[in-house]
Design a protein around this motif. Sequence first.
Motif, PDB file in Angstrom:
ATOM      1  N   GLY A  28       0.807  -1.217   0.000  1.00  0.00           N
ATOM      2  CA  GLY A  28       0.000   0.000   0.000  1.00  0.00           C
ATOM      3  C   GLY A  28       0.830   1.251   0.000  1.00  0.00           C
ATOM      4  O   GLY A  28       0.498   2.228   0.668  1.00  0.00           O
ATOM      5  N   ALA A  29       1.927   1.231  -0.748  1.00  0.00           N
ATOM      6  CA  ALA A  29       2.845   2.368  -0.766  1.00  0.00           C
ATOM      7  C   ALA A  29       3.292   2.658  -2.193  1.00  0.00           C
ATOM      8  O   ALA A  29       3.159   1.826  -3.084  1.00  0.00           O
ATOM      9  N   THR A  30       3.820   3.839  -2.391  1.00  0.00           N
ATOM     10  CA  THR A  30       4.470   4.194  -3.644  1.00  0.00           C
ATOM     11  C   THR A  30       5.955   3.970  -3.451  1.00  0.00           C
ATOM     12  O   THR A  30       6.524   4.391  -2.437  1.00  0.00           O
ATOM     13  N   VAL A  31       6.582   3.297  -4.407  1.00  0.00           N
ATOM     14  CA  VAL A  31       8.022   3.045  -4.339  1.00  0.00           C
ATOM     15  C   VAL A  31       8.649   3.581  -5.619  1.00  0.00           C
ATOM     16  O   VAL A  31       8.184   3.266  -6.717  1.00  0.00           O
ATOM     17  N   ASP A 100       6.641   5.582   0.203  1.00  0.00           N
ATOM     18  CA  ASP A 100       5.706   6.511   0.827  1.00  0.00           C
ATOM     19  C   ASP A 100       4.288   5.955   0.730  1.00  0.00           C
ATOM     20  O   ASP A 100       3.906   5.406  -0.303  1.00  0.00           O
ATOM     21  N   ALA A 101       3.512   6.099   1.818  1.00  0.00           N
ATOM     22  CA  ALA A 101       2.102   5.695   1.779  1.00  0.00           C
ATOM     23  C   ALA A 101       1.453   6.398   0.599  1.00  0.00           C
ATOM     24  O   ALA A 101       1.775   7.542   0.292  1.00  0.00           O
ATOM     25  N   ARG A 102       0.562   5.737  -0.097  1.00  0.00           N
ATOM     26  CA  ARG A 102       0.004   6.226  -1.366  1.00  0.00           C
ATOM     27  C   ARG A 102      -0.447   7.680  -1.342  1.00  0.00           C
ATOM     28  O   ARG A 102      -0.135   8.438  -2.219  1.00  0.00           O
ATOM     29  N   ASP A 103      -1.218   8.069  -0.357  1.00  0.00           N
ATOM     30  CA  ASP A 103      -1.682   9.459  -0.341  1.00  0.00           C
ATOM     31  C   ASP A 103      -1.135  10.217   0.866  1.00  0.00           C
ATOM     32  O   ASP A 103      -1.615  11.274   1.209  1.00  0.00           O
ATOM     33  N   GLY A 104      -0.126   9.642   1.486  1.00  0.00           N
ATOM     34  CA  GLY A 104       0.452  10.283   2.650  1.00  0.00           C
ATOM     35  C   GLY A 104      -0.304  10.000   3.929  1.00  0.00           C
ATOM     36  O   GLY A 104       0.138  10.373   4.999  1.00  0.00           O
ATOM     37  N   THR A 105      -1.483   9.340   3.840  1.00  0.00           N
ATOM     38  CA  THR A 105      -2.276   9.098   5.038  1.00  0.00           C
ATOM     39  C   THR A 105      -2.768   7.671   5.159  1.00  0.00           C
ATOM     40  O   THR A 105      -3.245   7.284   6.213  1.00  0.00           O
ATOM     41  N   ASP A 106      -2.711   6.873   4.096  1.00  0.00           N
ATOM     42  CA  ASP A 106      -3.291   5.522   4.100  1.00  0.00           C
ATOM     43  C   ASP A 106      -2.861   4.695   5.299  1.00  0.00           C
ATOM     44  O   ASP A 106      -3.673   4.234   6.072  1.00  0.00           O
ATOM     45  N   ASP A 107      -1.582   4.476   5.416  1.00  0.00           N
ATOM     46  CA  ASP A 107      -1.065   3.595   6.455  1.00  0.00           C
ATOM     47  C   ASP A 107       0.309   4.101   6.846  1.00  0.00           C
ATOM     48  O   ASP A 107       1.251   3.953   6.083  1.00  0.00           O
TER      49      ASP A 107
END
Length: 137
Positions: A28-31, A100-107
């Motif tokens: 659930g993150a952007t890499v 980074d968490a996808r929208d900065g708040t997901d997890d």
Amino acid sequence: MELVEGVATVEDLDGFVARLGAVGDEHGATVQAFDARYVVDRAHLERAVELADRAIARGENVARDRAVEILLYAAGTRQIDRALELGVADGECPAVMLVDARDGTDDPTAAERADGDVVVFDSEGPKEADGTPVDGD
């Protein structure tokens, strides 16, 4: 946002990029991987994430993929082909992996869970940083 620094050995760039996407999806993150020689400091990448997220929220993004949009802002260009110069290339190079968490708040723990994943690709396929082969599932 977490940053993982090291040396990336890439023999299959397409496979490397695909695996980064898979790791991101799994956690659930952007890499995104950067050639460390082109990264100024942590603030450079933090600002790229902020600007990419702002562009996406406004519908002004150039790239469909958040990781590519971050790369565009880190490179200071809106041209994807020019921004790719900031990414890792085939061979061995110093690298910084942004997680980074996808929208900065997901997890808030997504980045911490993903930061130990694959950084080595060679002709035998993906490997953990210690050289252990990774199961393709």
